[in-house]
Design a protein around this motif. Structure first.
Motif, PDB file in Angstrom:
ATOM      1  N   LYS A  72       1.413   3.519  -1.207  1.00 40.68           N
ATOM      2  CA  LYS A  72       1.496   3.132   0.205  1.00 40.68           C
ATOM      3  C   LYS A  72       0.505   4.011   0.961  1.00 40.68           C
ATOM      4  N   LYS A  86       3.075  -8.971   4.691  1.00 42.30           N
ATOM      5  CA  LYS A  86       1.666  -9.285   4.471  1.00 42.30           C
ATOM      6  C   LYS A  86       1.515 -10.422   3.458  1.00 42.30           C
ATOM      7  N   LYS A  87       2.418 -10.474   2.506  1.00 44.42           N
ATOM      8  CA  LYS A  87       2.355 -11.487   1.452  1.00 44.42           C
ATOM      9  C   LYS A  87       2.890 -12.844   1.933  1.00 44.42           C
ATOM     10  N   GLN A 114       1.232  -2.684  -3.801  1.00 41.28           N
ATOM     11  CA  GLN A 114       1.032  -4.118  -3.583  1.00 41.28           C
ATOM     12  C   GLN A 114       1.178  -4.438  -2.096  1.00 41.28           C
ATOM     13  N   PRO A 115       0.687  -5.611  -1.670  1.00 38.50           N
ATOM     14  CA  PRO A 115       0.880  -5.992  -0.262  1.00 38.50           C
ATOM     15  C   PRO A 115       2.360  -5.988   0.109  1.00 38.50           C
ATOM     16  N   THR A 116       2.675  -5.468   1.276  1.00 35.19           N
ATOM     17  CA  THR A 116       4.062  -5.477   1.730  1.00 35.19           C
ATOM     18  C   THR A 116       4.539  -6.915   1.916  1.00 35.19           C
ATOM     19  N   ASP A 151       0.826  -1.826   5.282  1.00 37.49           N
ATOM     20  CA  ASP A 151       0.284  -2.968   4.539  1.00 37.49           C
ATOM     21  C   ASP A 151       0.542  -2.881   3.044  1.00 37.49           C
ATOM     22  N   LEU A 152       0.868  -1.687   2.554  1.00 38.28           N
ATOM     23  CA  LEU A 152       1.053  -1.472   1.119  1.00 38.28           C
ATOM     24  C   LEU A 152       2.433  -0.908   0.828  1.00 38.28           C
ATOM     25  N   ASP A 159       8.610  -1.547   6.631  1.00 36.97           N
ATOM     26  CA  ASP A 159       7.166  -1.818   6.615  1.00 36.97           C
ATOM     27  C   ASP A 159       6.721  -2.771   7.725  1.00 36.97           C
TER      28      ASP A 159
END
Length: 299
Positions: free
Chosen positions: A240, A107-108, A102-104, A97-98, A89
């Motif tokens: 995703k 990203k988190k 959920q946020p990858t 991003d997903l 990712d």
């Protein structure tokens, strides 16, 4: 009629409990790092690879403690799979991003933290298999499982397949190379899951060969199904970003053959998987049902 969805839910819960029992706790100086690892590991997922490992072992053994013997290997497989998703990712890879709705990880928590979370999971997988603090089979069997996992996850397996996948973007490649990408990037770890379960259950060479053929066919069916879902499913269904393969010019079965023929090829692969189990009794029914489920899933 085998109730595959009920079976998958029961097995997923069994794997989840084992992962929580075997995974590092987010405590002490490394708490933030471990929490990043745990985020992606526990954010969701079908747990297909651990379930395949357990199901394959049960095909060849009725030992009362078989699940406990196989669960470290099952958890190691999920750690490897999760690490591959974290790295896949990343902006330098598929830049998504997903993941699982959920946020990858990057990203988190940030890109560097995500890279290290993946590094942590891949190395912890081998600790799970090798460490005597976890229940598991005899050392010789563990060593064989370690070798299977390392080969499947390494440069001539999953990692090599991911390299070829990226190198082939926006290029016209021969079908033989697409087969190599699918066999390596996705199929290798799915096949290893079946082999590790079979070895852990004490399979003889004929049983191991049959289950290997099953794993290879299921791996192909799984990747073709994923290729199709990227074309036919929504982002909500996938968890995703939908249409990502086409945006990046990925080499996929639908890109080569279109949706209809790709679906037929996925069904053919699933049927080959079932045929490979011809000499197994009803204990292989979960594997037979899984082969059909893999190509019929909608997420």
């Amino acid at each position: 009629m085998f109730e595959i969805k009920k079976y998958l839910q029961e097995q997923r819960l069994l794997v989840e409990e084992a992962l929580r029992r075997h995974m590092l706790a987010a405590a002490g100086d490394f708490a933030a790092h471990v929490e990043t690892m745990r985020y992606s590991l526990f954010v969701g997922g079908k747990r297909v690879r651990p379930i395949l490992c357990l199901a394959a072992g049960r095909c060849v053994s009725t030992a009362p403690d078989l699940d406990e013997q196989l669960l470290p290997a099952a958890c190691a497989l999920e750690c490897i799979h999760t690490y591959s998703l974290i790295h896949d990712d990343l902006p330098a890879m598929d830049n998504d991003d997903l993941r699982r709705g959920q946020p990858t990880c990057h990203k988190k928590f940030g890109e560097a933290e995500a890279i290290l979370a993946g590094d942590g999971l891949v190395t912890y997988a081998f600790e799970l298999l090798a460490s005597e603090q976890f229940s598991g089979p005899a050392p010789a069997t563990r060593l064989r499982q370690l070798a299977i996992l390392a080969k499947a996850a390494g440069p001539l397996g999953m990692v090599g397949g991911q390299f070829l996948d990226i190198a082939s973007e926006e290029k016209q490649i021969p079908f033989e190379l697409l087969q190599t990408i699918h066999r390596s990037k996705t199929g290798a770890l799915l096949t290893a899951a079946v082999q590790m379960g079979a070895v852990g259950g004490g399979a003889d060479e004929a049983q191991l060969q049959a289950l290997t053929e099953y794993g290879q066919a299921v791996g192909l069916a799984f990747q073709i199904a994923d290729d199709l879902l990227d074309v036919t499913a929504s982002t909500a269904q996938l968890g995703k970003t939908a249409g990502h393969d086409a945006e990046q010019g990925k080499a996929t079965y639908p890109a080569f053959f279109g949706v209809k023929k790709s679906r037929a090829l996925a069904d053919e692969a699933a049927e080959r998987a079932v045929v490979a189990l011809a000499d197994f009794d009803k204990r292989a029914e979960p594997l037979r049902a899984l082969a059909h489920y893999i190509v019929s899933r909608t997420h």
